[in-house]
Design a protein around this motif. Structure first.
Motif, PDB file in Angstrom:
ATOM      1  N   ASP A 141      29.760  26.926  84.791  1.00  0.00           N
ATOM      2  CA  ASP A 141      30.800  26.353  83.936  1.00  0.00           C
ATOM      3  C   ASP A 141      30.215  25.853  82.623  1.00  0.00           C
ATOM      4  O   ASP A 141      30.851  25.960  81.560  1.00  0.00           O
ATOM      5  CB  ASP A 141      31.506  25.201  84.660  1.00  0.00           C
ATOM      6  CG  ASP A 141      32.424  25.685  85.777  1.00  0.00           C
ATOM      7  OD1 ASP A 141      32.766  26.886  85.784  1.00  0.00           O
ATOM      8  OD2 ASP A 141      32.779  24.862  86.648  1.00  0.00           O
ATOM      9  N   ARG A 144      29.990  28.597  80.056  1.00  0.00           N
ATOM     10  CA  ARG A 144      31.215  29.357  79.793  1.00  0.00           C
ATOM     11  C   ARG A 144      31.365  29.681  78.305  1.00  0.00           C
ATOM     12  O   ARG A 144      31.703  30.806  77.931  1.00  0.00           O
ATOM     13  CB  ARG A 144      32.425  28.548  80.285  1.00  0.00           C
ATOM     14  CG  ARG A 144      33.768  29.204  79.981  1.00  0.00           C
ATOM     15  CD  ARG A 144      34.899  28.443  80.658  1.00  0.00           C
ATOM     16  NE  ARG A 144      35.010  27.071  80.196  1.00  0.00           N
ATOM     17  CZ  ARG A 144      35.709  26.699  79.120  1.00  0.00           C
ATOM     18  NH1 ARG A 144      36.334  27.609  78.391  1.00  0.00           N
ATOM     19  NH2 ARG A 144      35.774  25.433  78.756  1.00  0.00           N
ATOM     20  N   ARG A 147      29.259  32.714  77.266  1.00  0.00           N
ATOM     21  CA  ARG A 147      29.805  34.013  77.653  1.00  0.00           C
ATOM     22  C   ARG A 147      31.001  34.383  76.780  1.00  0.00           C
ATOM     23  O   ARG A 147      31.163  35.542  76.384  1.00  0.00           O
ATOM     24  CB  ARG A 147      30.192  33.992  79.136  1.00  0.00           C
ATOM     25  CG  ARG A 147      28.994  33.949  80.073  1.00  0.00           C
ATOM     26  CD  ARG A 147      29.409  34.102  81.519  1.00  0.00           C
ATOM     27  NE  ARG A 147      30.169  32.949  81.997  1.00  0.00           N
ATOM     28  CZ  ARG A 147      29.625  31.837  82.479  1.00  0.00           C
ATOM     29  NH1 ARG A 147      28.312  31.726  82.540  1.00  0.00           N
ATOM     30  NH2 ARG A 147      30.381  30.843  82.901  1.00  0.00           N
ATOM     31  N   GLU A 148      31.820  33.415  76.464  1.00  0.00           N
ATOM     32  CA  GLU A 148      32.976  33.687  75.603  1.00  0.00           C
ATOM     33  C   GLU A 148      32.524  34.086  74.201  1.00  0.00           C
ATOM     34  O   GLU A 148      33.126  34.974  73.572  1.00  0.00           O
ATOM     35  CB  GLU A 148      33.875  32.451  75.557  1.00  0.00           C
ATOM     36  CG  GLU A 148      34.558  32.176  76.888  1.00  0.00           C
ATOM     37  CD  GLU A 148      35.341  30.879  76.910  1.00  0.00           C
ATOM     38  OE1 GLU A 148      36.087  30.654  77.863  1.00  0.00           O
ATOM     39  OE2 GLU A 148      35.185  30.081  75.948  1.00  0.00           O
ATOM     40  N   GLU A 342      37.717  32.066  79.933  1.00  0.00           N
ATOM     41  CA  GLU A 342      37.432  32.159  81.361  1.00  0.00           C
ATOM     42  C   GLU A 342      38.412  31.357  82.199  1.00  0.00           C
ATOM     43  O   GLU A 342      38.741  31.740  83.333  1.00  0.00           O
ATOM     44  CB  GLU A 342      36.003  31.688  81.659  1.00  0.00           C
ATOM     45  CG  GLU A 342      34.975  32.790  81.571  1.00  0.00           C
ATOM     46  CD  GLU A 342      33.629  32.376  82.157  1.00  0.00           C
ATOM     47  OE1 GLU A 342      33.571  31.382  82.920  1.00  0.00           O
ATOM     48  OE2 GLU A 342      32.636  33.059  81.860  1.00  0.00           O
ATOM     49  N   THR A 343      38.897  30.255  81.659  1.00  0.00           N
ATOM     50  CA  THR A 343      39.824  29.424  82.417  1.00  0.00           C
ATOM     51  C   THR A 343      41.167  30.113  82.648  1.00  0.00           C
ATOM     52  O   THR A 343      41.958  29.646  83.471  1.00  0.00           O
ATOM     53  CB  THR A 343      40.053  28.093  81.688  1.00  0.00           C
ATOM     54  OG1 THR A 343      40.405  28.358  80.318  1.00  0.00           O
ATOM     55  CG2 THR A 343      38.787  27.234  81.712  1.00  0.00           C
ATOM     56  N   ARG A 447      32.429  36.862  86.594  1.00  0.00           N
ATOM     57  CA  ARG A 447      32.927  36.152  85.414  1.00  0.00           C
ATOM     58  C   ARG A 447      32.754  37.019  84.165  1.00  0.00           C
ATOM     59  O   ARG A 447      33.650  37.080  83.317  1.00  0.00           O
ATOM     60  CB  ARG A 447      32.177  34.825  85.233  1.00  0.00           C
ATOM     61  CG  ARG A 447      32.502  33.778  86.288  1.00  0.00           C
ATOM     62  CD  ARG A 447      31.813  32.462  85.984  1.00  0.00           C
ATOM     63  NE  ARG A 447      31.985  31.477  87.045  1.00  0.00           N
ATOM     64  CZ  ARG A 447      32.148  30.171  86.835  1.00  0.00           C
ATOM     65  NH1 ARG A 447      32.161  29.712  85.595  1.00  0.00           N
ATOM     66  NH2 ARG A 447      32.289  29.335  87.835  1.00  0.00           N
TER      67      ARG A 447
END
Length: 498
Positions: A141, A144, A147-148, A342-343, A447
């Motif tokens: 997390d 995140r 990755r975005e 991701e959320t 993910r």
């Protein structure tokens, strides 16, 4: 002095005697049924270059638990969910060993590795490190945003290709995105830029290594031939491993130099953790483990993720109605004025179904990583002797009509309103394996796949190059340790107006 012909005849006689003894032992050990094969060679000529398909066809004749004699190697092939549950769950400990591959022997790679290493204290410590230091939900997390960011770089690259009227090499772009995501996770830095020559080199190296590790190797079937490496597979793997190790040495050396010549604080990334643990007195994790573990994580995180994204895009281009359903879901949940995060993934059931269906039809490692019996064990009423190689044909199980209706069709809908997942409990769907040797990198890989695929479909309209109909799209598989498209997917993207 014996002439060469006499020596050859003595050698053949020796092999025949050994073969006869082994054949008698195999028959008397109550192994599962299987083809008789030829003297000495066994069933080597009954398997093709696409081993997953050859073994699936043989299993239709000999059953879901089948024995093959491949030279002097005895291999048991698992081809049903029930037998997979026996091997990977009921007798998990007994089959937790790894089949020793000659291709993985350069630089003692398999000795120090995680995925190819033998079950034991060192392996358990390496697994613990991965689970507690890298793959925890909290750490994932925390990364995140990274990755975005990498996915946004992918989208910018695709937009540039759109402006130039170029088709996009989906697999290559996906690999670079996955590579830089894992590189930042491990080292806090990018490894290569989108569209760079280094992308091509890394893709070629990883493909060569996957082919070497996954190709049938005569040196594994006839151990005496390991000294001459007749197919050159070990030499091919050695070149790839050496090059990867050189790249990793450069990164490690820079890190050590940084800390020794400045007062800069440690980055606290995974590399720092490994370097610190490797110097800890009494630890099972030695410095020799660092590069093999990093190499495996690179390949597992990039090769499997990029190939899954490429296969998913290929299947969606072959099934435009499925593409439109996914795009509509993304539009309804994400809207048109913001990017995918991701959320959002938990609110996108059709996206999850598309990825699951892709993994069912195209499991990244079709035969999983070969297991080895560490103890003589009874399975399904048969006896599997110690040191027998065990292959689980996840590709065949995922296409078995006993578990799947219309098994060769791409139908993401089959996973809607279904609790079936790839976490190793549903044995008719085990693209990442099951049990203690299950792939530890699943949380990171999925993910990456979910986010990249969602962003590509949300931001662009996709079609095949001019003049190519879906019927002409090549969907042949290239079999190696991992299963890629034989022909890279090229697709034309058009930005969706917002």
């Amino acid at each position: 002095m014996a002439n060469p012909l006499e020596l050859f005849l003595w050698f053949v006689t020796f092999l025949a005697c050994v073969y006869s003894f082994r054949l008698f032992s195999v028959k008397s050990s109550k192994l599962p049924p299987g083809p008789v094969g030829l003297p000495i060679l066994g069933s080597l000529f009954q398997i093709g270059t696409k081993l997953n398909e050859s073994l699936a066809e043989l299993a239709k004749v000999y059953g879901p638990l089948m024995t093959l004699r491949l030279g002097f190697k005895t291999t048991v092939v698992v081809s049903s969910a029930e037998m997979a549950a026996e091997v990977l769950q009921k007798h998990d400990q007994a089959f937790a060993g790894r089949s020793v591959m000659d291709a993985a022997s350069p630089f003692d790679h398999s000795k120090w590795a995680l995925g190819l290493g033998q079950n034991g204290p060192r392996w358990r410590e390496m697994r613990r490190i991965c689970n507690s230091e890298l793959l925890t939900p909290r750490r994932l997390d925390s990364l995140r945003g990274l990755r975005e960011q990498k996915v946004q770089e992918l989208l910018r690259h695709v937009r540039e290709a759109c402006q130039g009227g170029q088709a996009v090499n989906v697999g290559e772009c996906s690999m670079t995105t996955a590579l830089n995501s894992i590189s930042n996770t491990l080292f806090s830095q990018d490894t290569m830029g989108l569209g760079s020559d280094s992308v091509t080199e890394f893709r070629a190296l990883s493909l060569d290594l996957a082919i070497a590790l996954g190709s049938p190797n005569i040196s594994d079937f006839f151990p005496l031939l390991k000294y001459i490496d007749p197919q050159g597979i070990r030499r091919r793997a050695e070149v790839c491993i050496k090059r990867f190790y050189e790249l990793l040495d450069e990164i490690i050396e820079k890190r050590n130099t940084l800390y020794s010549t400045s007062k800069v604080g440690k980055k606290g990334d995974f590399l720092d953790v490994l370097l610190e643990l490797s110097t800890k007195p009494g630890s099972e994790f030695k410095k020799e483990c660092v590069k093999p573990l990093l190499l495996e994580m690179f390949l597992a995180a990039t090769d499997t993720s990029s190939s899954t994204i490429e296969w998913a895009m290929a299947e969606l281009l072959l099934n435009p109605k499925k593409m439109e359903i996914l795009r509509l879901e993304l539009k309804q949940i994400i809207g048109e004025d913001r990017v995918v995060q991701e959320t959002d993934i938990q609110q996108l059931p059709y996206l999850q179904a598309v990825v699951k269906e892709t993994l069912r039809l195209h499991p990244p490692i079709p035969l999983l990583v070969p297991h080895r019996a560490d103890a003589t064990t009874k399975v399904g009423g048969f006896t599997i002797p110690k040191h027998t190689e065990v292959l689980v044909n996840a590709w065949a199980i995922g296409r078995d009509s006993a578990y799947w209706e219309n098994p060769t069709a791409f139908l993401p809908e089959r996973f809607l309103e279904s609790d079936v997942n790839f976490k190793g409990k549903d044995f008719h769907f085990i693209p990442f394996g099951s049990g203690r040797r299950m792939c530890p990198g699943i949380p990171l890989a999925v993910r990456t796949v979910y986010l990249a695929l969602a962003a590509l479909i949300h931001s662009f309209e996709w079609k095949l190059p001019e003049g190519m109909s879906p019927e002409k799209l090549d969907v042949e598989e290239y079999f190696g340790l991992t299963m890629r498209k034989a022909v890279p997917l090229l697709a034309v993207a058009t930005p969706i107006a917002t």
